[in-house]
Scaffold this motif. Sequence first.
Motif, PDB file in Angstrom:
ATOM      1  N   GLU A  97      70.081  40.915  35.579  1.00 17.51           N
ATOM      2  CA  GLU A  97      69.137  41.793  34.894  1.00 17.51           C
ATOM      3  C   GLU A  97      67.715  41.506  35.370  1.00 17.51           C
ATOM      4  OE1 GLU A  97      70.333  42.691  30.571  1.00 17.51           O
ATOM      5  OE2 GLU A  97      70.547  40.529  30.764  1.00 17.51           O
ATOM      6  N   ARG A 122      57.851  40.570  28.382  1.00 19.47           N
ATOM      7  CA  ARG A 122      57.773  41.692  29.338  1.00 19.47           C
ATOM      8  C   ARG A 122      58.919  41.569  30.349  1.00 19.47           C
ATOM      9  NH1 ARG A 122      53.795  44.880  30.195  1.00 19.47           N
ATOM     10  NH2 ARG A 122      53.624  44.592  32.431  1.00 19.47           N
ATOM     11  N   HIS A 123      60.070  42.105  29.952  1.00 20.38           N
ATOM     12  CA  HIS A 123      61.260  41.995  30.788  1.00 20.38           C
ATOM     13  C   HIS A 123      62.232  43.102  30.407  1.00 20.38           C
ATOM     14  CE1 HIS A 123      63.773  40.504  27.483  1.00 20.38           C
ATOM     15  NE2 HIS A 123      62.695  39.847  27.091  1.00 20.38           N
ATOM     16  N   ALA A 124      63.346  43.159  31.102  1.00 25.05           N
ATOM     17  CA  ALA A 124      64.407  44.109  30.753  1.00 25.05           C
ATOM     18  C   ALA A 124      65.744  43.371  30.757  1.00 25.05           C
ATOM     19  CB  ALA A 124      64.416  45.286  31.725  1.00 25.05           C
ATOM     20  N   ARG A 132      68.379  42.484  28.695  1.00 24.82           N
ATOM     21  CA  ARG A 132      68.929  42.810  27.384  1.00 24.82           C
ATOM     22  C   ARG A 132      69.824  41.707  26.836  1.00 24.82           C
ATOM     23  NH1 ARG A 132      69.341  47.225  30.874  1.00 24.82           N
ATOM     24  NH2 ARG A 132      70.234  45.522  32.062  1.00 24.82           N
ATOM     25  N   MET A 170      67.188  46.429  23.310  1.00 27.58           N
ATOM     26  CA  MET A 170      65.958  45.723  22.940  1.00 27.58           C
ATOM     27  C   MET A 170      65.289  46.518  21.820  1.00 27.58           C
ATOM     28  SD  MET A 170      64.735  44.845  26.848  1.00 27.58           S
ATOM     29  CE  MET A 170      63.132  44.187  26.400  1.00 27.58           C
ATOM     30  N   GLU A 174      59.732  48.391  24.332  1.00 24.28           N
ATOM     31  CA  GLU A 174      59.527  48.783  25.721  1.00 24.28           C
ATOM     32  C   GLU A 174      59.898  47.646  26.663  1.00 24.28           C
ATOM     33  OE1 GLU A 174      55.654  50.454  26.331  1.00 24.28           O
ATOM     34  OE2 GLU A 174      55.946  51.945  24.753  1.00 24.28           O
ATOM     35  N   SER A 175      60.606  48.011  27.710  1.00 24.90           N
ATOM     36  CA  SER A 175      61.020  47.026  28.698  1.00 24.90           C
ATOM     37  C   SER A 175      59.987  46.959  29.820  1.00 24.90           C
ATOM     38  CB  SER A 175      62.385  47.417  29.269  1.00 24.90           C
ATOM     39  OG  SER A 175      62.342  48.743  29.791  1.00 24.90           O
ATOM     40  N   HIS A 176      60.152  45.948  30.681  1.00 27.37           N
ATOM     41  CA  HIS A 176      59.286  45.846  31.855  1.00 27.37           C
ATOM     42  C   HIS A 176      60.064  45.288  33.032  1.00 27.37           C
ATOM     43  CE1 HIS A 176      56.105  44.817  34.624  1.00 27.37           C
ATOM     44  NE2 HIS A 176      56.738  43.674  34.782  1.00 27.37           N
ATOM     45  N   SER A 177      59.846  45.870  34.193  1.00 24.14           N
ATOM     46  CA  SER A 177      60.330  45.279  35.438  1.00 24.14           C
ATOM     47  C   SER A 177      59.489  45.791  36.580  1.00 24.14           C
ATOM     48  CB  SER A 177      61.799  45.661  35.684  1.00 24.14           C
ATOM     49  OG  SER A 177      62.174  45.274  36.988  1.00 24.14           O
ATOM     50  N   ASP A 215      64.156  49.186  34.717  1.00 22.04           N
ATOM     51  CA  ASP A 215      63.203  49.134  33.608  1.00 22.04           C
ATOM     52  C   ASP A 215      63.746  49.973  32.452  1.00 22.04           C
ATOM     53  OD1 ASP A 215      60.978  48.869  32.050  1.00 22.04           O
ATOM     54  OD2 ASP A 215      59.559  49.517  33.585  1.00 22.04           O
ATOM     55  N   PRO A 252      65.591  49.649  28.344  1.00 22.57           N
ATOM     56  CA  PRO A 252      65.802  48.698  27.242  1.00 22.57           C
ATOM     57  C   PRO A 252      67.251  48.566  26.776  1.00 22.57           C
ATOM     58  CG  PRO A 252      64.806  50.712  26.419  1.00 22.57           C
ATOM     59  CD  PRO A 252      64.864  50.851  27.914  1.00 22.57           C
TER      60      PRO A 252
END
Lengths: 271, 416
Positions: free
Chosen positions: B272, B282-284, B286, B305, B314-317, B323, B325
């Motif tokens: 992931e 700040r990640h994705a 799960r 998430m 909100e996810s981040h990549s 990117d 959730p």
Amino acid sequence: MTALATGVEAVLRSCRAQGRAALVGYLPVGYPTVEGSVEAMRTVVDAGCDIVEVGVPYSDPLMDGPVIQDAAATALAGGARVDDVFTAVAAVRDAGATPVVMTYWNLVLHRGVERFAADLAAAGGAGLITPDLIPDEAAEWIAASDRHGLDRIFLVAPSSTPERLARVTAACRGFVYAASTMGVTGARTSVDSDARGLVERVRAVTDLPVCIGLGVSTREQAAEIAAYADGVIAGSALVRALGGDQDLPTRLQALHALTSSLAEGVRAGRR
Amino acid sequence: MSQNDAAPAPADLTVEDLPPAGRFGDFGGRYVPEALVPALEQIDEARQKAAVDPEFQAELARLHATYTGRPSIITEVPRFAAHCGGARVLLKREDLNHTGSHKINNVLAQALLTKRMGKTRIIAETGAGQHGVATATAAALMGLECTVYMGRVDTERQALNVARMRILGAEVVAVEHGSATLKDAINEAMRDWVTNVGTTHYAIGTVTGPHPFPEMVRDFHAVIGEEARAQVLELTGRLPDAVVACVGGGSNAMGIFHRFVGDADVRLVGVEAGGEGIESGRHAARFAGSSATPGVLHGAMSYLMQDADGQTVESHSISAGLDYPSVGPEHSFLRDSGRAEYRYATDDQVMEAFSLLSRTEGIIPALESAHALVGAMQLGRELGPDGLVLVNLSGRGDKDMHTAAAYFGLVGEGTQ
């Protein structure tokens, strides 16, 4: 088929006995603020709403058009919480109308279906409208709503087959929410002729009251739908009336005026 | 085959008591507006017919042989493997497919189904733009009208792919709402679909969404694992110790995993997006983050998430394609059942692996696929020189030059 008229069904039957359709108004909790939204709900009750759909703002409202999307985003940015929904429900009940909660399913699931149902019943809520939950996935909610005496309102759409209409309406209690058109929430200049045909098809499979939602924004549309449906649901138009740059009392006046006009519409339809 | 095919119904149960279609254990299902149910049933019927229809299968095989470029090759990468504890590393080269990623496998099949269902328009969501480009390509090939929804943030970081889609004749709609990334593009595509479902097929680009999408998309990508398993056996005489793939929604991973699920000795490893690290929020990832618990998003129950109220976090990549959730429900099932394992790679680790494969092997991977390379480097070190690792190199990195140039400070002249 249910024999007893429970919560919201009793309201709809009483309106029918008065020779009119019911007016159902949707407003999201937290828009423009939590307090402002509760004030707005009292306003629409005062102006003639029989039933208030208390909307729960959600991060991913995929059945909503831009007006309600923006209102939900504002509500969440302002810190609206699921807990606030029960405050709003109690306020609607105190104001003399019947509150039902409209919510995307994950918010119920995450709180716990049993806990959500218990909290809703305790606050005086009549039931839930679930736009992204179909009866096929609703076993837990059906059991919880039975335990707590809550209505469960599933949606049907112009695309629904006769088999689906039978299955969905068999799972409903309170009323059947018929989407007037294929699409998301938002005011439309004309409400599809599909709506009348859908109501006829629903009546062929259930005795439950049928309310029409999606697209209603004017007195004339309300009157037209009131001629054949048990309830007329207005959402985006009310939310839009509550929006804008003026101060809140002025916007509440605009909301009151629009709601009054819709309330006249649901009384004009059968004359 | 759905998971519940195996469970016979006791005679005293009615249809109402049966588990809903398309469950992977507790995950999956069909959490959708009623308006979409007829369309989902139509798709399910069409794909089941197609699965046993020799004409459909022949047409798809012909397209894969003459258009996609299948079978994709495998490449052994010894200079890269020197950084992986000396284990042998094989890449399944989905990056060499037409349009530059695995996405075309699924899209060609769904476009054929679209025509079979008598629909004239196909819509898609896209994150990195690879699924959007593949859909625009299939639409051009088959004469379908095409609209692609893409978050505004992603249209900026993947501008090259936006241009490609438009050149192919597709309409690209930049979605401004929410986090303006992949999840918001899916919301908007769903809104389009529920409005236009009579004429339009929504070609979901990964193994998420309501049943039958997670099964169907997996099955259309299963060709990856079918080919790879035979190729590895032929080249090495044995099965790999581990099969590694990146996991956003998880379609390339399900595609390569599926044929290996029955090979109990083969570890299935999903990687992931760890973004700026789990503790940063700040990640994705799960399966790694504490905010991820089972929930419903975009029609399926899966790890999600979410905050204390069930609102999506909100996810981040650094890679737009990961990117997201939530994750495909079958991954949640494979994870909880222990059949597959999941780890994560941070943005910095990913950029290191991206650079390393480019410089040691002359292969520039997509940033998404570089997550799998980080997993391969870790697994190779864990397995040692006797280890054999198969990596799904799901896409090529041309689209990521802007991001990479900015990251490595290569913008402007005369650097390095």
